[in-house]
Enzyme design. Structure first.
Site, PDB file in Angstrom:
ATOM      1  N   ASP A  48       0.841  -1.203   0.000  1.00 27.62           N
ATOM      2  CA  ASP A  48       0.000   0.000   0.000  1.00 27.62           C
ATOM      3  C   ASP A  48       0.872   1.248   0.000  1.00 27.62           C
ATOM      4  O   ASP A  48       1.655   1.477   0.925  1.00 27.62           O
ATOM      5  CB  ASP A  48      -0.892  -0.005   1.251  1.00 27.62           C
ATOM      6  CG  ASP A  48      -1.768   1.222   1.337  1.00 27.62           C
ATOM      7  OD1 ASP A  48      -2.933   1.152   0.920  1.00 27.62           O
ATOM      8  OD2 ASP A  48      -1.288   2.277   1.817  1.00 27.62           O
ATOM      9  N   TYR A  53       3.062  10.031  -0.611  1.00 30.04           N
ATOM     10  CA  TYR A  53       4.186   9.440   0.137  1.00 30.04           C
ATOM     11  C   TYR A  53       5.513   9.683  -0.583  1.00 30.04           C
ATOM     12  O   TYR A  53       6.575   9.560   0.029  1.00 30.04           O
ATOM     13  CB  TYR A  53       4.005   7.933   0.338  1.00 30.04           C
ATOM     14  CG  TYR A  53       2.781   7.499   1.106  1.00 30.04           C
ATOM     15  CD1 TYR A  53       1.958   8.414   1.777  1.00 30.04           C
ATOM     16  CD2 TYR A  53       2.446   6.147   1.165  1.00 30.04           C
ATOM     17  CE1 TYR A  53       0.833   7.985   2.456  1.00 30.04           C
ATOM     18  CE2 TYR A  53       1.318   5.718   1.859  1.00 30.04           C
ATOM     19  CZ  TYR A  53       0.513   6.643   2.495  1.00 30.04           C
ATOM     20  OH  TYR A  53      -0.604   6.210   3.168  1.00 30.04           O
ATOM     21  N   HIS A 111      -7.688   9.651  -1.499  1.00 34.40           N
ATOM     22  CA  HIS A 111      -6.964   9.604  -0.226  1.00 34.40           C
ATOM     23  C   HIS A 111      -7.736  10.258   0.926  1.00 34.40           C
ATOM     24  O   HIS A 111      -7.731   9.752   2.047  1.00 34.40           O
ATOM     25  CB  HIS A 111      -5.599  10.276  -0.405  1.00 34.40           C
ATOM     26  CG  HIS A 111      -4.571   9.822   0.570  1.00 34.40           C
ATOM     27  ND1 HIS A 111      -3.222   9.812   0.287  1.00 34.40           N
ATOM     28  CD2 HIS A 111      -4.664   9.357   1.838  1.00 34.40           C
ATOM     29  CE1 HIS A 111      -2.541   9.357   1.336  1.00 34.40           C
ATOM     30  NE2 HIS A 111      -3.399   9.089   2.280  1.00 34.40           N
TER      31      HIS A 111
END
Length: 276
Positions: A48, A53, A111
């Protein structure tokens, strides 16, 4: 342990997701390939990541180097708030896929709802298109509250397959989990160990001693028995392996009840109504 020993959860479109996966939140890109490689060698097959990120490329390098058949892997990534909107979502997805070095993603998530931006319904139409085209095997969301989910699904072609939310013994999200169960949405837990904040709880420490396991293993086992999909994150190889070693014991109903009593509304991340 063989990776096939990880149970799967069947999503509302028939796609199966491994119930235990590996998260890479806050792992720097240059450390990501090594961490993911350790996870794959341990037996994890679900990875994931997310655009925000900044480590999709590192994940992609590890997947490419693993030599594992693509169909054995389950790869999730996520759309960042700044990229919401129909056209922007499609562009952002292409960028993510390119960084990952993949032809398709197994699961793509919005998200955060970012309610003040009010673009998540347009973004969802883009995810429906990606699913229709076969660019993603399943479409889902992350951090959506019941009100966001109700609004998203009103008139939508697809019901989200997954809602990935902060969930651990200190924040059990019972109302949201009930909503998921009612609508066929799988519950996936991020921050499943509350970033360590619950691991010193006397109940958890005692259960760990009773089962000959670590507090983290007890909490992960609790998630699995609740039916949650769970994605612990670590860059420490011993911890990565320890988090995977949770299939050789079970908690009793009484022990599950003792853990249920730890809910105290403890958030380690932002509230979804407030992050935009």
């Amino acid at each position: 342990m063989a990776p096939s020993a990880v149970p799967t959860v069947t999503l509302n479109n028939g796609v199966e997701i491994p119930q235990l996966g590996f998260g890479v939140f806050q792992v720097p890109d240059d450390e990501t390939a090594a961490a993911v490689t350790t996870a794959l060698e341990t037996g994890y097959r679900s990875i994931d990541t997310a655009a925000i990120y900044g480590n999709e490329a590192g994940v992609g390098r590890a997947l490419a180097a693993s030599g594992l058949p693509r169909e054995e892997l389950f790869v999730t990534t996520k759309l960042w708030n700044a990229d919401q909107g129909y056209d922007d979502t499609l562009r952002a997805f292409d960028t993510s896929l390119s960084k990952l070095g993949l032809d398709y993603a197994d699961l793509y998530l919005i998200h955060w709802p970012a309610p003040a931006r009010d673009l998540y319904r347009a973004s969802w139409r883009a995810l429906e298109r990606l699913a229709d085209e076969g660019s993603i095997r399943a479409a889902g969301v992350s951090n959506f509250q019941p009100g966001h989910l109700a609004r998203l699904t009103d008139g939508a072609q697809l019901i989200p397959a997954v809602n990935q939310i902060e969930l651990h013994p200190g924040l059990q999200q019972e109302e949201l989990r009930s909503f998921h169960a009612e609508h066929g949405i799988a519950t996936e837990a991020w921050s499943p160990l509350a970033q360590g904040a619950v691991l010193g709880e006397r109940v958890i420490v005692d259960l760990a001693a009773r089962h000959g396991k670590s507090p983290a293993q007890v909490v992960l086992r609790w998630h699995l028995q609740l039916g949650n999909v769970v994605i612990p994150k670590s860059v420490t190889p011993t911890r990565v392996r320890e988090n995977f070693d949770v299939f050789d014991f079970a908690l009793t109903d009484e022990e599950m009840g003792a853990l249920a009593a730890l809910d105290r509304g403890l958030r380690t991340g932002p509230h979804p109504d407030e992050l935009n």
